[in-house]
Design a protein around this motif. Structure first.
Motif, short mmCIF file in Angstrom:
data_model
loop_
_atom_site.label_atom_id
_atom_site.label_comp_id
_atom_site.label_asym_id
_atom_site.label_seq_id
_atom_site.Cartn_x
_atom_site.Cartn_y
_atom_site.Cartn_z
N MET A 221 -7.24 -1.83 9.20
CA MET A 221 -6.77 -2.82 8.22
C MET A 221 -6.29 -4.02 9.03
SD MET A 221 -4.37 -2.36 4.85
CE MET A 221 -2.77 -2.83 5.46
N SER A 222 -7.12 -5.06 9.01
CA SER A 222 -6.86 -6.22 9.88
C SER A 222 -5.84 -7.15 9.27
CB SER A 222 -8.17 -6.98 10.13
OG SER A 222 -9.00 -6.23 11.00
N ALA A 223 -5.36 -8.06 10.12
CA ALA A 223 -4.38 -9.08 9.72
C ALA A 223 -3.23 -8.45 8.94
CB ALA A 223 -5.09 -10.16 8.90
N PRO A 224 -2.52 -7.50 9.57
CA PRO A 224 -1.51 -6.74 8.83
C PRO A 224 -0.31 -7.56 8.36
CG PRO A 224 -1.51 -6.13 11.16
CD PRO A 224 -2.68 -7.01 10.95
N MET A 225 -0.14 -8.78 8.86
CA MET A 225 0.96 -9.61 8.35
C MET A 225 0.55 -10.40 7.11
SD MET A 225 3.56 -8.69 9.87
CE MET A 225 4.85 -9.88 9.50
N CYS A 226 -0.59 -10.07 6.53
CA CYS A 226 -0.92 -10.68 5.24
C CYS A 226 0.16 -10.29 4.23
CB CYS A 226 -2.28 -10.19 4.75
SG CYS A 226 -3.66 -10.99 5.60
N ASP A 227 0.28 -11.09 3.18
CA ASP A 227 1.33 -10.84 2.18
C ASP A 227 0.94 -9.75 1.19
OD1 ASP A 227 3.31 -13.02 2.84
OD2 ASP A 227 1.40 -14.09 2.77
N ALA A 228 -0.35 -9.49 1.08
CA ALA A 228 -0.81 -8.42 0.18
C ALA A 228 -2.22 -8.02 0.61
CB ALA A 228 -0.84 -8.92 -1.26
N PHE A 229 -2.64 -6.84 0.17
CA PHE A 229 -3.96 -6.31 0.54
C PHE A 229 -4.67 -5.81 -0.70
CE2 PHE A 229 -0.97 -5.88 3.95
CZ PHE A 229 -1.66 -6.39 5.04
N LEU A 230 -5.96 -5.96 -0.73
CA LEU A 230 -6.75 -5.27 -1.73
C LEU A 230 -7.18 -3.95 -1.10
CD1 LEU A 230 -8.84 -8.01 -3.54
CD2 LEU A 230 -6.53 -7.18 -3.96
N VAL A 231 -6.81 -2.85 -1.74
CA VAL A 231 -6.94 -1.53 -1.14
C VAL A 231 -7.73 -0.63 -2.08
CG1 VAL A 231 -5.56 0.52 -0.58
CG2 VAL A 231 -4.82 -1.72 0.22
N LEU A 232 -8.59 0.20 -1.52
CA LEU A 232 -9.29 1.19 -2.34
C LEU A 232 -8.56 2.53 -2.26
CD1 LEU A 232 -13.11 0.66 -1.58
CD2 LEU A 232 -11.80 -0.14 -3.56
N ALA A 233 -8.44 3.19 -3.42
CA ALA A 233 -7.82 4.54 -3.44
C ALA A 233 -8.37 5.29 -4.65
CB ALA A 233 -6.30 4.42 -3.52
N SER A 240 -10.76 3.25 -7.06
CA SER A 240 -10.30 2.05 -7.77
C SER A 240 -9.74 1.05 -6.77
CB SER A 240 -9.21 2.43 -8.79
OG SER A 240 -9.64 3.53 -9.57
N CYS A 241 -9.63 -0.19 -7.20
CA CYS A 241 -9.14 -1.26 -6.33
C CYS A 241 -7.70 -1.61 -6.73
CB CYS A 241 -10.05 -2.48 -6.49
SG CYS A 241 -9.57 -3.88 -5.48
N PHE A 242 -6.85 -1.86 -5.72
CA PHE A 242 -5.43 -2.14 -5.98
C PHE A 242 -4.96 -3.35 -5.19
CE2 PHE A 242 -6.18 2.30 -6.79
CZ PHE A 242 -5.54 2.50 -8.01
N PHE A 243 -3.98 -4.04 -5.76
CA PHE A 243 -3.29 -5.15 -5.10
C PHE A 243 -1.98 -4.58 -4.55
CE2 PHE A 243 0.00 -8.48 -5.50
CZ PHE A 243 -0.58 -9.52 -4.78
N ARG A 284 -3.13 -2.22 -10.20
CA ARG A 284 -4.58 -2.00 -10.27
C ARG A 284 -5.30 -3.34 -10.45
NH1 ARG A 284 -6.97 -1.13 -14.76
NH2 ARG A 284 -5.18 -0.16 -15.78
N VAL A 285 -6.47 -3.46 -9.82
CA VAL A 285 -7.34 -4.63 -9.99
C VAL A 285 -8.67 -4.13 -10.55
CG1 VAL A 285 -8.51 -6.54 -8.81
CG2 VAL A 285 -6.24 -5.82 -8.04
N GLY A 286 -9.00 -4.52 -11.75
CA GLY A 286 -10.22 -4.01 -12.39
C GLY A 286 -9.97 -2.62 -12.96
N GLU A 287 -11.02 -2.07 -13.53
CA GLU A 287 -10.87 -0.76 -14.18
C GLU A 287 -10.76 0.37 -13.17
OE1 GLU A 287 -13.86 0.15 -17.21
OE2 GLU A 287 -14.17 -2.01 -17.32
N GLU A 288 -10.10 1.43 -13.60
CA GLU A 288 -10.09 2.66 -12.77
C GLU A 288 -11.52 3.15 -12.63
OE1 GLU A 288 -7.82 6.17 -13.49
OE2 GLU A 288 -5.92 5.11 -13.29
N GLY A 289 -11.87 3.61 -11.45
CA GLY A 289 -13.22 4.14 -11.22
C GLY A 289 -14.24 3.07 -10.86
N LYS A 290 -13.83 1.78 -10.97
CA LYS A 290 -14.78 0.68 -10.68
C LYS A 290 -14.37 -0.06 -9.40
CE LYS A 290 -17.23 0.70 -14.69
NZ LYS A 290 -17.15 2.10 -15.06
N GLY A 291 -13.76 0.66 -8.48
CA GLY A 291 -13.23 0.02 -7.27
C GLY A 291 -14.29 -0.66 -6.43
N ILE A 292 -15.44 0.00 -6.27
CA ILE A 292 -16.47 -0.61 -5.41
C ILE A 292 -17.03 -1.86 -6.08
CG2 ILE A 292 -18.74 -0.24 -4.36
CD1 ILE A 292 -17.97 2.66 -3.93
#
Ligand SMILES: Cc1cc2nc3c(=O)[nH]c(=O)nc-3n(C[C@H](O)[C@H](O)[C@H](O)COP(=O)(O)OP(=O)(O)OC[C@H]3O[C@@H](n4cnc5c(N)ncnc54)[C@H](O)[C@@H]3O)c2cc1C
Length: 548
Positions: A221-233, A240-243, A284-292
């Motif tokens: 996970m690059s640039a770890p001092m970013c203020d937020a990350f879009l993460v898959l889980a 799904s995609c998360f902020f 959550r960003v977008g629907e659950e199950g639609k992370g990719i």
């Protein structure tokens, strides 16, 4: 009496430092490609940017940021977790200038919609020039602008963060994003068991009121001092995609715990972390199950930037090599006038000119895609192909540029050693080579008619160029074979070289003719300099690449 160690000799026959130049105005292939793709109105803006980034002061910042890599501060003196990464001031200065120029946001309106007109091409020219000076800091810059595309799937989150993303102030303070003058975003997809195959992610997301609690890890996970990350889980309904912000809404530090920073071949000014999430707060960003499907919108843009950065790195290699060869004499003649060196440099200049025309053409398709289905199809089919070819050719190219400078190219005081170490990463991250070729096949299988129309448009745009019809026929035949995966690299390379010839044909037809003759019409040697050009052709290529 003190001894002056330089008294015995002067440094003769060395090229002067290649600095304090306008990276834009001195690059005719770039100026013309930008103009052809409807961005000539930005000439002054680009030239101002080119002068700043071509200055000795910026080159020095690039050196310092890489010679003083970031340090992870996991704990404070009392054993409390800190999870901060410290960067050299030069890194922050590079970030400040890139953010001021809007490279992290200028393709978006303040509401997070595509800015339209030629905003992609205008930004790309800046990205291309910045990459010639320092590429590590461009990682958070590219991720920030790309994240907006994915955040579009969650309008309420986008509406909250967009005013801060839209700012042109760089704010490196470690504080909640909502209190800051500006912010950056990163991305966490890759886990130990799979980077390409993100469906294998095991990080878990548990719904908790309006938010989620995320536990698991990311291997890169690059640039770890970013203020937020879009993460898959993995949530209940699938990946799904998360902020995930660095701070929770109550102002406490989020449970994002950095284990280590990667010890990397290059890309040293940029930190790349291994990280654990321990019930980390996320939306959550977008629907659950639609992370990719959600995050791929971001990845499409970072792939575009990989290609632009690699083209920029090669441009820098060419310019340094050519500058050196014009000043260095061997056997009473400048290197640049020795026939064999001329062939090498001219062949390299042709490659860079084609890559530059191609990436600007790609960015034009991004500009036009929202309103023009044909351009949207061009963008879809060619983005992975351009990323594949331009990024893959960069390491070999930079090695050749280094060799043009002899021993001086190999030592760390010059920029070429750094460029060379930097080059492979653009081919690896955001989808490695094979994955790019598979993506071209995917475009063909899902949107076959649109892809065939793109191929037809390339045939039209390369009409009259030697070897173009045979190349197009080979591409169609090979990509449509039932076992196309086995031969996809060959077919994608031919496809993208056809696209490069087409792009160059719009910018400078004589060089498209040379490109087609030496790349499409005849079996190409693996070495630069093996193509046969007349002296006039070589001089034409080199004078266009860099004025004397
Ligand atoms: C410096 C650096 C920074 C990074 N930063 C981030 C970051 O910020 N966030 C993040 O999420 N990731 C990041 N990454 C991870 C990067 O995106 C992955 O390394 C990359 O996607 C490849 O995944 P992998 O390492 O798991 O390799 P794998 O997925 O195991 O792939 C290995 C090789 O197999 C090939 N391959 C895969 N599938 C196929 C197939 N079906 N057929 C044929 N060949 C195939 C690939 O092309 C590749 O060459 C970073 C990587 C680096 C080097």
């Amino acid at each position: 009496m003190t001894h002056d160690s330089s008294a015995t000799h002067a440094a003769l026959n060395q090229s002067p430092a290649f600095e304090d130049i306008d990276l834009f105005a001195s690059d005719r292939p770039l100026v013309e490609a930008v103009a052809l793709n409807e961005a000539s109105s930005a000439y002054i803006e680009h030239s101002d940017f080119g002068q700043l980034w071509g200055s000795a002061a910026m080159a020095e910042r690039g050196r310092l940021a890489n010679e003083n890599p970031p340090k992870l501060k996991t704990f404070d003196a009392r054993g409390n977790r800190r999870d901060e990464v410290e960067f050299h001031p030069a890194y922050h200065e590079l970030m400040t200038h890139s953010v001021e120029a809007g490279i992290h946001n200028s393709t978006w309106t303040k509401h997070g919609k595509p800015a339209g007109r030629a905003s992609e091409v205008i930004r790309a020219a800046k990205f291309y020039m910045a990459a010639q000076v320092e590429t590590g800091h461009l990682c958070p810059i590219t991720m920030t602008r790309a994240a907006v595309a994915a955040l579009g799937s969650q309008p309420d989150v986008l509406a909250q963060v967009m005013p801060v993303i839209a700012s042109r102030s760089y704010d490196p303070t470690f504080a909640p994003w909502s209190t800051k003058r500006g912010m950056t975003l990163g991305m966490g997809m890759t886990e130990k068991q799979g980077g390409t195959d993100v469906r294998s992610n095991i990080t878990r997301a548990i719904s908790d009121g309006d938010a989620y609690r995320i536990s698991g890890h990311k291997w890169f996970m690059s640039a770890p001092m970013c203020d937020a990350f879009l993460v898959l889980a993995q949530a209940d309904d699938g990946l799904s995609c998360f902020f995930m912000p660095r701070f929770r809404p109550d102002g406490s530090v989020n449970a994002i715990e950095f284990q280590r920073l990667k010890d990397k071949l290059g890309n040293r000014s940029n930190a790349s972390s291994e990280v654990e999430f321990n019930d980390a707060y996320a939306l959550r960003v977008g629907e659950e199950g639609k992370g990719i499907r959600t995050i791929i919108q971001m990845v499409q843009l970072t792939r575009q930037d990989c290609a632009i950065a690699s083209a920029g790195l090669m441009r820098s290699g060419l310019a340094h090599a050519l500058h050196h060869a014009r000043h260095r004499s061997v056997f009473q003649k400048h290197l640049a006038d020795q026939p064999m060196m001329q062939s090498v440099l001219a062949d390299m200049a042709l490659h860079v000119e084609a890559c530059t025309a191609l990436v600007m053409r790609l960015c034009h398709s991004f500009d036009r895609a929202p309103e023009d289905p044909a351009e949207a199809a061009w963008m879809r089919l060619l983005t992975p192909a351009v990323k594949y070819w331009v990024c893959k050719t960069a390491p070999g190219f930079l090695y050749e540029a280094m060799e043009c400078m002899g021993g001086n190219g190999y030592v760390e005081e010059g920029i070429l050693a750094r460029h060379y170490r930097e080059a492979p990463v653009n081919a690896i991250w955001e989808g490695s080579g094979n994955v790019m070729c598979l993506d071209v096949l995917r475009a063909l299988s899902r949107e076959g008619d649109a892809a065939i129309a793109v191929l037809q448009a390339l045939v039209d745009d390369t009409r009259g160029l030697p070897g173009a019809p045979d190349t197009a026929a080979f591409v169609a035949r090979t990509l449509l074979r039932p076992d196309s995966e086995r031969v996809a690299r060959q077919a994608v390379e031919s496809l993208v070289m056809l696209a490069a010839a087409a792009a160059l044909n719009l910018v400078h037809p004589p060089h498209a003719e040379l490109f087609a003759k030496t790349r499409l019409d005849s079996a190409r040697s693996t070495m630069y300099g093996a193509a046969e050009f007349t002296e006039a052709q070589s001089r034409g290529l080199l004078d266009r690449a860099l004025p004397r």
